[in-house]
Design a protein around this motif. Structure first.
Motif, PDB file in Angstrom:
ATOM      1  N   LYS A   1      18.454 -13.699  74.806  1.00  0.00           N
ATOM      2  CA  LYS A   1      18.248 -12.887  75.996  1.00  0.00           C
ATOM      3  C   LYS A   1      16.774 -12.592  76.133  1.00  0.00           C
ATOM      4  CE  LYS A   1      22.788 -10.728  76.030  1.00  0.00           C
ATOM      5  NZ  LYS A   1      23.541  -9.489  76.137  1.00  0.00           N
ATOM      6  N   ARG A   2      16.325 -12.424  77.365  1.00  0.00           N
ATOM      7  CA  ARG A   2      14.895 -12.260  77.590  1.00  0.00           C
ATOM      8  C   ARG A   2      14.499 -10.805  77.772  1.00  0.00           C
ATOM      9  NH1 ARG A   2      14.129 -16.626  75.053  1.00  0.00           N
ATOM     10  NH2 ARG A   2      14.832 -18.484  76.103  1.00  0.00           N
ATOM     11  N   THR A   3      15.014 -10.181  78.771  1.00  0.00           N
ATOM     12  CA  THR A   3      14.785  -8.752  78.955  1.00  0.00           C
ATOM     13  C   THR A   3      16.078  -8.138  79.405  1.00  0.00           C
ATOM     14  OG1 THR A   3      14.111  -9.021  81.267  1.00  0.00           O
ATOM     15  CG2 THR A   3      12.365  -9.054  79.623  1.00  0.00           C
ATOM     16  N   LEU A   4      16.194  -6.824  79.287  1.00  0.00           N
ATOM     17  CA  LEU A   4      17.424  -6.163  79.709  1.00  0.00           C
ATOM     18  C   LEU A   4      17.656  -6.367  81.186  1.00  0.00           C
ATOM     19  CD1 LEU A   4      17.194  -2.811  77.782  1.00  0.00           C
ATOM     20  CD2 LEU A   4      18.576  -4.795  77.247  1.00  0.00           C
TER      21      LEU A   4
ATOM     22  N   LEU B   1       7.813  -3.073  79.120  1.00  0.00           N
ATOM     23  CA  LEU B   1       8.588  -2.213  80.019  1.00  0.00           C
ATOM     24  C   LEU B   1       8.949  -2.934  81.313  1.00  0.00           C
ATOM     25  CD1 LEU B   1       6.741   1.210  79.576  1.00  0.00           C
ATOM     26  CD2 LEU B   1       8.748   0.348  78.369  1.00  0.00           C
ATOM     27  N   ALA B   2       9.399  -4.172  81.165  1.00  0.00           N
ATOM     28  CA  ALA B   2       9.746  -4.975  82.343  1.00  0.00           C
ATOM     29  C   ALA B   2      10.834  -4.297  83.153  1.00  0.00           C
ATOM     30  CB  ALA B   2      10.204  -6.362  81.902  1.00  0.00           C
ATOM     31  N   GLN B   3      10.739  -4.434  84.464  1.00  0.00           N
ATOM     32  CA  GLN B   3      11.733  -3.844  85.358  1.00  0.00           C
ATOM     33  C   GLN B   3      12.736  -4.864  85.860  1.00  0.00           C
ATOM     34  OE1 GLN B   3       9.021  -1.680  88.208  1.00  0.00           O
ATOM     35  NE2 GLN B   3      10.423  -0.040  87.707  1.00  0.00           N
ATOM     36  N   GLU B   4      12.454  -6.134  85.663  1.00  0.00           N
ATOM     37  CA  GLU B   4      13.339  -7.167  86.176  1.00  0.00           C
ATOM     38  C   GLU B   4      13.689  -8.152  85.074  1.00  0.00           C
ATOM     39  OE1 GLU B   4      11.451  -8.985  89.474  1.00  0.00           O
ATOM     40  OE2 GLU B   4      11.587  -7.215  90.756  1.00  0.00           O
ATOM     41  N   TYR B   5      14.844  -8.763  85.208  1.00  0.00           N
ATOM     42  CA  TYR B   5      15.288  -9.780  84.259  1.00  0.00           C
ATOM     43  C   TYR B   5      14.394 -11.005  84.404  1.00  0.00           C
ATOM     44  CZ  TYR B   5      18.563 -12.676  81.631  1.00  0.00           C
ATOM     45  OH  TYR B   5      19.146 -13.477  80.694  1.00  0.00           O
ATOM     46  N   SER B   6      13.968 -11.560  83.296  1.00  0.00           N
ATOM     47  CA  SER B   6      13.111 -12.739  83.351  1.00  0.00           C
ATOM     48  C   SER B   6      13.455 -13.690  82.222  1.00  0.00           C
ATOM     49  CB  SER B   6      11.635 -12.337  83.265  1.00  0.00           C
ATOM     50  OG  SER B   6      11.351 -11.740  82.015  1.00  0.00           O
TER      51      SER B   6
ATOM     52  N   PHE C   1      15.590  -0.393  71.485  1.00  0.00           N
ATOM     53  CA  PHE C   1      14.312  -1.057  71.759  1.00  0.00           C
ATOM     54  C   PHE C   1      13.963  -0.882  73.228  1.00  0.00           C
ATOM     55  CE2 PHE C   1      17.689  -4.304  71.308  1.00  0.00           C
ATOM     56  CZ  PHE C   1      17.746  -4.827  72.599  1.00  0.00           C
ATOM     57  N   PRO C   2      12.655  -0.806  73.520  1.00  0.00           N
ATOM     58  CA  PRO C   2      12.217  -0.534  74.897  1.00  0.00           C
ATOM     59  C   PRO C   2      12.591  -1.658  75.852  1.00  0.00           C
ATOM     60  CG  PRO C   2      10.449  -0.124  73.321  1.00  0.00           C
ATOM     61  CD  PRO C   2      11.539  -0.838  72.575  1.00  0.00           C
TER      62      PRO C   2
END
Length: 450
Positions: free
Chosen positions: A20-23, A187-192, A216-217
């Motif tokens: 997985k990349r980001t939440l 602190l990404a706001q979008e899935y990438s 985790f952040p």
């Protein structure tokens, strides 16, 4: 302590690895729906053989504190929140069931009896060669078939929005192996999705066991798999503080800053330079003029001449959160004596009430009128919470609250404090207005006579 929490899903996992990349973001951009929900103060048991939970259900803050114990709230927010991962390992075998009273695999049997359905409530998937394949199923979930799919076909069960049935939950059963990587966008706001060669080596290599906690952040790249020999792993993904950044707040309050300033500043009402919108590049001085406007807005804010009014974020928060936790829905209806001028009254469900000052929605030829909206979550549906369906969309944009003249704002602030007040002492000029305000709130199930 305020933590806006959105429970996304938790899984019962057979052998599976997924990078997985980001939440991912919630379907409707929900900033958080479960925060502030009042839950019973007594400790919960899940079955005849269960033991009392060590979790404290007295209040949202006490529950969160017990979730991260023995770490304290202040240390968590100062040292870890949006800064670095936290791994709480409960190595004492007696603490293996620390979170288990909240939810476990055996709870699915009872839930299937409540009419849960595939896709909306439960998704079945398998990981083949590291890739996730969703198994298409329709209709109501049959527990016997679900159990068969899990045990014989070794599927992973993803159960969505468990907070509709119980309070939000954590890793409960079995083991889960996690590898964390430095985020490419903090602190990404979008899935990438990042190329494999960019994520580098893991910063953390952790095996989570029953009773452990991992934080985790946002933006942390993560990989998880069930260790060989582990029968199954029950784990939860909780997504927190989505769309709750300073940037989101500025996007919300800046229009109100400009609206208030334009009423008193003639320079903001002056016409744009001719052809500004039709030329390829802005004329000289445009950037300088915009900077001057923004500096002037900042100066007015510092002098207290402008007050930030959050409207969109407040409405989104109220629209998406769970309603107050009550044993009986009659608690949301008017009850007891109707308020009179001589009565002492207090507001109910204060934590579920927000007050906004907004332009009137009515279109007239007159100057724009500011009005007060009292918003609340009492009418929100627990069953459809965060499900992203048509009912939620209709509810989100519908009228859920009360509208008052701007003159009612001081009286509403009085009641919003949660203290008791005589109706006759509310900060309004006319007794009729005081009584009408009290009756409006009482009729909405928000006020009670003490």
């Amino acid at each position: 302590m305020v933590v806006h929490v959105a429970c996304v899903a938790f899984c019962w996992v057979n052998a599976c690895t997924a990078k997985k990349r980001t939440l991912p973001m919630p379907k409707k951009g929900n900033p958080a729906a479960a925060e502030g929900e009042e839950v019973p103060s007594k400790q919960r048991k899940t079955g005849p053989s269960a033991v009392p939970t060590p979790l404290n259900f007295t209040s949202p803050s006490s529950l969160f504190q017990s979730l991260i114990a023995p770490l304290g709230l202040q240390e968590f927010f100062q040292e870890y929140w949006e800064k670095k991962p936290l791994f709480l390992q409960r190595s004492d075998p007696g603490l293996a069931t620390y979170y288990q009273s909240l939810f476990q695999l055996s709870d699915l049997k009872a839930l299937c009896g409540q009419g849960i359905v595939y896709d909306r409530d439960v998704v079945l998937c398998r990981c083949v060669n590291g890739k996730k394949n969703v198994l298409s199923k329709q209709g109501r979930v049959n527990y016997s078939q679900l159990k068969k799919d899990f045990e014989q076909k070794k599927v992973t069960l993803q159960f969505h929005q468990p907070q509709r049935f119980k309070v939000f939950i954590l890793q409960l059963e079995g083991e889960k192996h996690w590898r964390l990587y430095e985020p490419t966008v903090p602190l990404a706001q979008e899935y990438s999705l990042e190329p494999e060669e960019r994520i580098g080596s893991p910063t953390h290599d952790i095996t989570l066991k029953a009773g452990d906690l991992l934080y985790f952040p946002r933006g942390t790249i993560h990989q998880a798999d069930t260790p060989v020999g582990v029968d199954h792993s029950t784990h939860l993904t909780i997504s927190t503080y989505q769309k709750m950044s300073w940037g989101d707040f500025l996007l919300d309050v800046f229009p109100s800053f400009l609206f208030d300033s334009m009423r008193s500043d003639i320079t903001l009402r002056a016409g744009l330079p001719r052809k500004l919108l039709t030329v390829a590049s802005p004329p000289p001085g445009t950037t300088k003029q915009l900077c001057s406007f923004m500096r002037d807005l900042a100066d007015k804010m510092e002098r207290g001449q402008l007050e930030p009014h959050s409207v969109g974020m407040k409405r989104d928060f109220v629209s998406n959160r769970l309603p107050p936790y009550v044993q009986d829905d009659l608690a949301f209806t008017p009850a007891g004596k109707m308020p009179a001028l001589e009565d002492l009254v207090s507001m109910k469900f204060v934590d579920h009430i927000l007050v906004t000052v907004e332009p009137s929605e009515e279109i007239t030829d007159e100057a724009v009128e500011l009005v007060v909206f009292l918003l609340h979550s009492l009418a929100n549906s627990r069953e459809d919470h965060m499900m992203g369906n048509d009912a939620e969309e209709e509810q989100k944009h519908g009228s859920r609250g009360l509208r008052f003249a701007l003159s009612h704002l001081p009286a509403l602030r009085q009641l919003q404090s949660g203290e008791r007040h005589l109706v006759a002492n509310l900060q309004l000029d006319q007794d009729a207005d005081k009584l009408n305000l009290a009756l409006s709130l009482w009729s909405e199930g928000l006020l009670m006579v003490c």
